[in-house]
Write a protein that holds these residues in place. Structure first.
Motif: not given
Length: 182
Positions: A67-73, A86-90
């Motif tokens: 499982v991978a979680i990536q958050a930007e901005n 807002g925040t970009e979450t993948t």
């Protein structure tokens, strides 16, 4: 000649019986168990077998999913003109799928590693058995010959005392006494 062998056999049996009934007897099995418990190489190989057993079980299982979680901005938007909304979450989940009987071959390889570790342990066990056996027999013979030497010394002391008595009454010479005292 046959009587001589029977006497020797009886003497050995008597000695073995005396050794078994002694208070502080270390049996061969006890010596072997002590060697197995205190040999670091033997213990390390037992640990290697346990590790190989675990690898064998794990080799036949599918790989773990990830499982991978990536958050930007990450932050609070300051103005609408900046374009920040807002925040970009993948979030991603992946599961590797082994193809072409890979799990089967991994299991076979792990099983062979386990068998090799077991054989190496048995070789070490056999080597320890031989070493402990040789040392035990050497100790047994040393103990036996020490007792025999003590018996010979006591017989020699009796002979010297007898010759001393005969010398006192004039039946032996002083040379016989000196030879017996050697």
């Amino acid at each position: 000649m046959r009587g001589k062998y029977c006497f020797i056999v009886l003497l050995i049996i008597d000695t073995l019986t005396n050794l078994v009934h002694a208070a502080n007897v270390l049996t061969f099995q006890q010596a072997l168990n002590i060697a197995y418990q205190n040999n670091p190489s033997f213990q390390a190989q037992q640990t290697t077998i346990e590790q190989a057993k675990g690898q064998f079980v794990q080799a036949k299982l599918y790989p773990n999913p990830t499982v991978a979680i990536q958050a930007e901005n990450i932050g609070i938007p300051s103005t609408l003109e900046s374009g920040y909304t807002g925040t970009e979450t993948t979030i991603s989940v992946s599961q590797p799928i082994p193809l072409g009987k890979r799990l089967y071959y991994q299991g076979v390889a792990a099983k062979m590693e386990y068998f090799a570790a077991c054989l190496k342990l048995e070789a070490t066990r056999s080597s320890l058995y031989i070493d402990v056996g040789q040392t035990y027999i050497e100790a047994f013979y040393a103990q036996y010959w020490t007792k025999a030497a003590k018996r010979l010394v006591s017989v020699n002391e009796e002979v010297v005392a007898s010759i001393q008595k005969r010398l006192d009454i004039g039946a032996n010479s002083e040379v016989d006494l000196k030879l017996a005292e050697l």
